[in-house]
Design an enzyme around this catalytic site. Sequence first.
Site, PDB file in Angstrom:
ATOM      1  N   VAL A  65       0.818  -1.224   0.000  1.00  0.00           N
ATOM      2  CA  VAL A  65       0.000   0.000   0.000  1.00  0.00           C
ATOM      3  C   VAL A  65       0.853   1.277   0.000  1.00  0.00           C
ATOM      4  O   VAL A  65       0.321   2.376  -0.181  1.00  0.00           O
ATOM      5  CB  VAL A  65      -0.987   0.067   1.198  1.00  0.00           C
ATOM      6  CG1 VAL A  65      -2.203  -0.778   0.948  1.00  0.00           C
ATOM      7  CG2 VAL A  65      -0.305  -0.284   2.505  1.00  0.00           C
ATOM      8  N   TYR A 156       5.962   5.038  14.820  1.00  0.00           N
ATOM      9  CA  TYR A 156       4.547   4.612  14.757  1.00  0.00           C
ATOM     10  C   TYR A 156       3.622   5.738  15.225  1.00  0.00           C
ATOM     11  O   TYR A 156       2.612   6.046  14.582  1.00  0.00           O
ATOM     12  CB  TYR A 156       4.384   3.370  15.634  1.00  0.00           C
ATOM     13  CG  TYR A 156       3.016   2.740  15.624  1.00  0.00           C
ATOM     14  CD1 TYR A 156       2.614   1.904  14.587  1.00  0.00           C
ATOM     15  CD2 TYR A 156       2.123   2.946  16.681  1.00  0.00           C
ATOM     16  CE1 TYR A 156       1.360   1.310  14.594  1.00  0.00           C
ATOM     17  CE2 TYR A 156       0.874   2.350  16.700  1.00  0.00           C
ATOM     18  CZ  TYR A 156       0.492   1.533  15.658  1.00  0.00           C
ATOM     19  OH  TYR A 156      -0.756   0.940  15.671  1.00  0.00           O
TER      20      TYR A 156
END
Length: 248
Positions: A65, A156
């Site tokens: 992706v 993250y």
Amino acid sequence: MKLLENKVSIITGATRGIGKGIAERFAEEGSHVIFTYVSSDAKAKALEDELKAKGVNAKGYKFNVADLAACEEMAVDVVKEFGSIDVVVNNAGITRDTLLMRMSEEQWDEVMNTNLKSVFNMTKAVQRTMLKQRSGSIVNMSSVVGVKGNAGQANYAASKAGILGFTKSVALELGSRNIRCNAIAPGFIETEMTGALDEATVQSWREAIPLKRGGTPEDVANLALFLASDMSAYITGQTIHVDGGMLT
Ligand code: NDP
């Protein structure tokens, strides 16, 4: 009447965990499901079969992706085959946890590209179709960590916080065309991603949560269903927490 009857939904990263839970829930509510994954061929085939058995059409696409061209190619393909794109759930995500002191440029880039650039890629890829339709719901998977930060997860946390800014901006840009964009911030959801942690740590997390348990993929899927469906027709630009009260 089912909540997503005959809708066409794209879900990224649905071979496992939260994405799989969302795919199953959407199919139960009548949505055709197009999902992506990066490596789990057998799981993808099994999921296609499982979703089709629920009476909807289902198709898995294998690609990264983080690759814009691949996302655009898939979106074109989906419109050709299914006729519309009503819902996109940007769910695919990875962790490469370590303290900033030890974090490599590669660990930073990999997380930013998979978690954040992917959201740009997929949203860009479906935007034209949703604009033409004058309808659409985009649901982006952030995290409690994107809101609060977390030691050992600077990459993250940055990717998940970035998703929140992106979500609000897209909601502002596309609201006049009846395209909604919201974010989900799950807390501690028990999946393969968290399965790598030791049991004592996991138990202490459970005890610190007001509802005294980790969340399940179904808990998150129910919120995704609400945001994807017309039940949330007047909700856009929001971040909704599904965390058992963790941030309270
Ligand atoms: P899992 O690791 O269980 O599943 C990740 C999914 O994403 C898999 O289907 C995987 O495919 C796919 N994927 C990973 N990298 C790529 C890529 N580059 N291109 C395409 N697909 C990819 O994750 P979870 O279900 O736990 O998490 C889902 C989302 O929820 C993530 O965005 C995560 O950050 C977020 N989240 C999770 C929480 C939790 O406690 N679990 C808490 C808060 C947020 P494959 O099987 O082929 O590898």
